[in-house]
Design a protein around this motif. Sequence first.
Motif: not given
Length: 231
Positions: A86-91, A157-159
């Motif tokens: 959803i966010k496009g980042t892991s933050e 770490r997953a796509e």
Amino acid sequence: MPNEELSGWKLVVGDVFREPDYPKLLCVMVGDGVQITGMAVVTIIFAAFGFMSPASRGMLLTRMIILYLFLGIIAGYVAVRVWRTIKGTSEGWRSVSWFVACFFPGIVFVIRTILNFILWGSKSTGALPISLYFILISLWFCISVPLTLLGGFLGTRAEPISYPVRTNQIPREIHARKYPSWLLVLGAGTLPFGTLFIELFFILSSIWLGRFYYVFGFPFYSAYVVGYRLC
């Protein structure tokens, strides 16, 4: 007659994957839902094949709790992966993982504590001892929470999940609803509630009221038929 090019699924195909108003809540609900569903499916499969006897209610409930604790790694993984999609980042994945680990168990813990105080006040023998509370809290924060955080780390770490369609830049206008939301929710929930009520009644009766539940094969077969139809 409406144009077939602009009817049905094609009306909303460009908006269904738009970021919701509360993305973190969605990720938490999806993660906890996967965890609870996994626990239920594994329990039904093992009970249907005779590995769990409903006559041993304490053992059945203990194994369900253990399954739920160890499936926290899957819940964290799914929730963080949806969050990253959803966010496009892991933050912010740590916050999502913590919410997943504490949301549903916290609700159950609060409800159980209130009921336990009522049982203590009525001097009932069905009240849980304080030592069992410490054991459950220890299992919660020593097994479920670390595994959920580990699953969340693996989710970073997953796509990200790839959407099958592209989301429109301009949201589609939503027309005013003809019926109120509460009526739609009530109507949509009545059928599945009526379908599952009998099964849940016997399952919970076997756990809390001293009755035996021997029909694990029926929900297992029903799930198999539904899955086969969906596929």
